[in-house]
Design a protein around this motif. Structure first.
Motif, PDB file in Angstrom:
ATOM      1  N   SER A 120      -5.730  -7.646  -8.861  1.00  0.00           N
ATOM      2  CA  SER A 120      -5.469  -9.059  -8.564  1.00  0.00           C
ATOM      3  C   SER A 120      -5.629  -9.314  -7.068  1.00  0.00           C
ATOM      4  O   SER A 120      -5.429  -8.419  -6.247  1.00  0.00           O
TER       5      SER A 120
ATOM      6  N   GLN B 221       0.918  -6.423  -6.959  1.00  0.00           N
ATOM      7  CA  GLN B 221      -0.383  -6.820  -7.500  1.00  0.00           C
ATOM      8  C   GLN B 221      -0.706  -6.058  -8.783  1.00  0.00           C
ATOM      9  O   GLN B 221      -0.168  -4.973  -9.026  1.00  0.00           O
TER      10      GLN B 221
ATOM     11  N   GLU C 132       0.799  -8.063 -12.330  1.00  0.00           N
ATOM     12  CA  GLU C 132       1.441  -8.420 -11.069  1.00  0.00           C
ATOM     13  C   GLU C 132       2.956  -8.375 -11.224  1.00  0.00           C
ATOM     14  O   GLU C 132       3.494  -8.538 -12.328  1.00  0.00           O
TER      15      GLU C 132
END
Length: 318
Positions: free
Chosen positions: A38, A63, A114
């Motif tokens: 991400s 992330q 995430e």
């Protein structure tokens, strides 16, 4: 706390990191490599207790990641996510109230979302087997094969509560043996639960084989772009099947996988660069010829420019 208490207390530590791969290296005695999936700046935190025959930790990663992992040999690892949704182990999506389980000395792959939090327990197998015999617990053989175990919600809550208390305890006056006995009790509770996980769909084996073949091919062709046409020919499947295979196993498309793999490799190269290497040298070596687009994509993915990564490496090396 007395000197004797200090000598008996287990090793506790907390580490923070702002790079996914740096964070991966912080876990004691594990072999790991993390790719950030991400976009944005990375933050990770690790709270760990290390005992002679066991390890307990809580890991936070901000992330989404693809993680290549290997636990120390002759051991067993159980991973207990605080939220299973969006996580995968070896391409298998976790259901609610499932934990992850892998023997040491074997490679496995995690995909995590995430803002992910997971508790981990690792134990040397001879210690686990001796404790099971002593307490009359029969360990089923499934944990050696299946990477997922279904656990009752009550057991999961109890073990997570136990781990949180041990890892967040500010006073180190609890002796190693007490820690180990408490953790062993929780671990045996998880392993003696004999609930079947959901069966894998018939398409799983083929789709995972397709993804694994692509990953090997990409590892062998590091210095330039790889096209979808090449991958379809390589795996003998259509673009549609290739797409389904990647979204099922990794949760991302083949194009995303190719792009993110190359960007993460460039980041590792920048962080490991010699003083005479430049961003241009490293980017072109990894097949990024349009440097303006590369710089834009890199900053979008990691929250900093390639030159900032390179200069930060030089700064910390001083």
């Amino acid at each position: 706390m007395t000197l004797l208490d200090s000598a008996l207390a287990p090793k506790k530590r907390t580490q923070e990191a702002f790079d996914a791969d740096e964070h991966a290296q912080n876990l004691t005695r594990w072999q790991q490599q993390y790719d950030q999936l991400s976009p944005g700046c990375f933050y990770g935190r690790l709270d760990e207790i290390e005992l002679p025959a066991m390890q307990a930790f809580k890991e936070h990663t901000g992330q989404a990641l693809r993680q290549d992992c290997r636990v120390w040999a002759d051991s067993l690892w159980l991973g207990i996510p605080t939220r299973a949704l969006g996580s995968r182990i070896n391409g298998q999506a976790l259901d609610e109230h499932e934990v992850m389980c892998r023997p040491g000395g074997h490679d496995f792959e995690l995909v995590t979302p995430e803002a992910f939090n997971i508790y981990g327990l690792v134990i040397r197998l001879p210690i686990l087997q001796a404790a099971a015999r002593q307490q009359g617990v029969v360990l089923d053989k499934e944990w050696r094969c299946s990477p997922r175990r279904s656990i009752t919600p009550e057991t999961l809550r109890a073990v997570a509560f136990l781990l949180e208390r041990l890892l967040s305890h500010q006073q180190d006056a609890i002796a190693e043996k007490v820690h180990q006995d408490i953790l062993l009790t929780g671990l045996l509770e998880l392993l003696k639960t004999n609930q079947k996980s959901h069966a894998l769909p018939p398409s799983y084996a083929h789709r995972k084989a397709v993804v694994d073949r692509v990953k090997r091919y990409v590892d062998e062709h590091l210095d330039g772009p790889v096209t979808m046409e090449e991958l379809c020919q390589l795996t003998h499947v259509s673009r549609r099947t290739l797409q389904y295979s990647f979204t099922t196993i990794l949760g991302i498309s083949p194009l995303q996988f190719l792009r993110l793999t190359r960007l993460n490799r460039v980041r590792r190269a920048l962080r490991a660069a010699s003083p005479e290497q430049s961003v241009t040298d490293i980017a072109t070596y990894w097949g990024f010829w349009h440097l303006g687009q590369f710089a834009h994509d890199y900053k979008q993915q990691f929250g900093e420019s390639p030159s900032q990564t390179l200069h930060a490496k030089a700064f910390w090396a001083k």
